[in-house]
Design a protein around this motif. Structure first.
Motif, short mmCIF file in Angstrom:
data_model
loop_
_atom_site.label_atom_id
_atom_site.label_comp_id
_atom_site.label_asym_id
_atom_site.label_seq_id
_atom_site.Cartn_x
_atom_site.Cartn_y
_atom_site.Cartn_z
N SER A 195 0.84 -1.19 0.00
CA SER A 195 0.00 0.00 0.00
C SER A 195 0.88 1.25 0.00
N THR A 196 1.09 1.81 -1.18
CA THR A 196 1.87 3.04 -1.35
C THR A 196 1.08 3.97 -2.25
N PRO A 197 1.40 5.26 -2.26
CA PRO A 197 0.71 6.19 -3.17
C PRO A 197 0.83 5.77 -4.63
N ILE A 198 1.99 5.27 -5.04
CA ILE A 198 2.17 4.85 -6.44
C ILE A 198 1.24 3.69 -6.77
N VAL A 199 1.17 2.71 -5.89
CA VAL A 199 0.33 1.54 -6.13
C VAL A 199 -1.14 1.94 -6.17
N ASN A 200 -1.56 2.77 -5.25
CA ASN A 200 -2.97 3.15 -5.17
C ASN A 200 -3.41 4.08 -6.30
N GLU A 201 -2.59 5.07 -6.62
CA GLU A 201 -3.01 6.11 -7.55
C GLU A 201 -2.60 5.84 -9.00
N ARG A 202 -1.44 5.21 -9.20
CA ARG A 202 -0.95 5.04 -10.56
C ARG A 202 -1.13 3.62 -11.10
N ILE A 203 -1.40 2.67 -10.21
CA ILE A 203 -1.62 1.29 -10.65
C ILE A 203 -3.06 0.87 -10.44
N LEU A 204 -3.51 0.88 -9.20
CA LEU A 204 -4.86 0.39 -8.92
C LEU A 204 -5.94 1.26 -9.55
N LEU A 205 -5.81 2.58 -9.47
CA LEU A 205 -6.87 3.45 -9.98
C LEU A 205 -7.09 3.29 -11.49
N PRO A 206 -6.07 3.43 -12.34
CA PRO A 206 -6.33 3.23 -13.77
C PRO A 206 -6.70 1.78 -14.11
#
Length: 353
Positions: A247-258
């Motif tokens: 759970s990191t900002p990159i994983v949440n915003e740049r991977i999971l979201l798109p």
């Protein structure tokens, strides 16, 4: 389909124009023709604009889904654990889930297991709960009916990123694992893998294959990410059977979201003509589309490639021979044999020990 509708409307407009010209009074024909031509041009312009807008590939989902998934606010308010193994159970997969629970109890007895119930019957739920009855194992009911209907399609696996997002609100690090996967290693192997994913800095670690992303992805899916398939001709595909997430900002915003935006958009995850079978990997060159589509796995790999500059070394390794697959048919036979011979204690259900 849109082009066909456009042609039908065009024919209707032309036919109507001709009828009006023929039937109209002689003295008014010139003005009528001018009016009809002007009106027809305006209709053509409007139709072209509608087609242009409708053909633009956009990844947009309703705000209510962003809220449900915790992108706009934190939904889960319980104590967040450090690490969990995450899997799911669909109808008819009870045997496979039970054997996974037993396998994890033997190989990783100190690690918690989260099993997402995706519509089990009461009988199947009780069957799994009988093997998952300790503080190290939890069955979580997850209602897929809150999302678009295609999310419940087992072939597309559009639900997998949703479960991973939910799990990452409960746990800092997640090992997502298909219930058909078994571990032959030990806790030492797990800790070695966790060390790799922590040191990589990407927040994601999966097993790379020898197939190109372009070979397993329908060409129209790339359009939704505003990228061409040529960028993925030599990028190896990462499978979804076993993947670590942090759970990191990159994983949440740049991977999971798109990724989730695509899986919740029917035309993105399942372009017209896409299918999971009929793979032809003997095509030359091998990066050509094989004819079979990876659905959520394909979208996942596109997002990984874009996020990490098409460098698979940042988020993948070759399979370390720590895991293996067991088909549902094999799992069913194994569980039946164990029930007939209760003296077989090579593996055991969860206990508090």
């Amino acid at each position: 389909m849109r082009t066909k509708n456009f042609l039908i409307i065009l024919c209707c407009v032309i036919a109507t124009s001709l009828i009006l010209i023929i039937l109209g009074p002689t003295g008014q024909q010139n003005q009528s023709i001018k009016d009809i031509i002007d009106g027809t041009h305006q209709q053509f312009k409007e139709l072209k604009e509608q087609l242009r807008v409708s053909d633009e590939k956009k990844l947009e989902i309703e705000p209510k889904f962003l809220g449900l998934l915790g992108f706009t606010q934190t939904i889960y308010n319980g104590t967040k654990s450090n690490f969990s193994i995450v899997t799911y159970a669909l109808k008819g997969q009870v045997a496979s889930v039970i054997l996974l629970a037993q396998n994890m109890a033997q190989r990783l007895p100190n690690e918690p297991l989260l099993i997402y119930d995706l519509g089990l019957s009461d009988e199947d739920f009780r069957g799994i709960s009988g093997f998952c009855n300790s503080s190290k194992c939890s069955v979580i009911s997850y209602d897929l009916r809150l999302y678009p209907s295609h999310v419940m399609d087992e072939e597309m696996h559009a639900f997998r990123p949703l479960l991973i997002k939910d799990a990452l609100m409960r746990t800092h690090t997640v090992l997502f694992i298909e219930n058909s996967v078994r571990m032959r290693g030990s806790s030492h192997d797990l800790h070695d893998l966790l060390k790799i994913v922590n040191e990589s800095g990407s927040g994601v670690l999966g097993w790379v294959t020898r197939q190109a992303v372009s070979a397993r992805t329908h060409p129209k899916m790339f359009e939704y990410f505003q990228v061409t398939k040529e960028s993925f001709l030599f990028l190896p595909m990462v499978e979804m059977d076993v993947v670590f997430f942090i759970s990191t900002p990159i994983v949440n915003e740049r991977i999971l979201l798109p990724w989730i935006k695509c899986t919740l958009t029917p035309e993105c995850i399942h372009p017209i003509g896409a299918q999971s079978g009929g793979c032809k990997f003997n095509k030359k060159p091998q990066y050509r589309y094989s004819g079979c589509h990876g659905y959520d796995a394909s979208a996942f790999n596109i997002v990984l490639g874009l996020t990490f500059g098409f460098d698979e070394k940042k988020y993948s390794i070759f399979e370390p021979n720590t895991f293996y697959m067991e088909s549902l048919e094999q799992a069913t036979k194994t569980l039946e044999n164990k029930r007939r011979n209760m003296s077989d204690t090579s593996e055991h259900p969860f206990t508090e020990d």
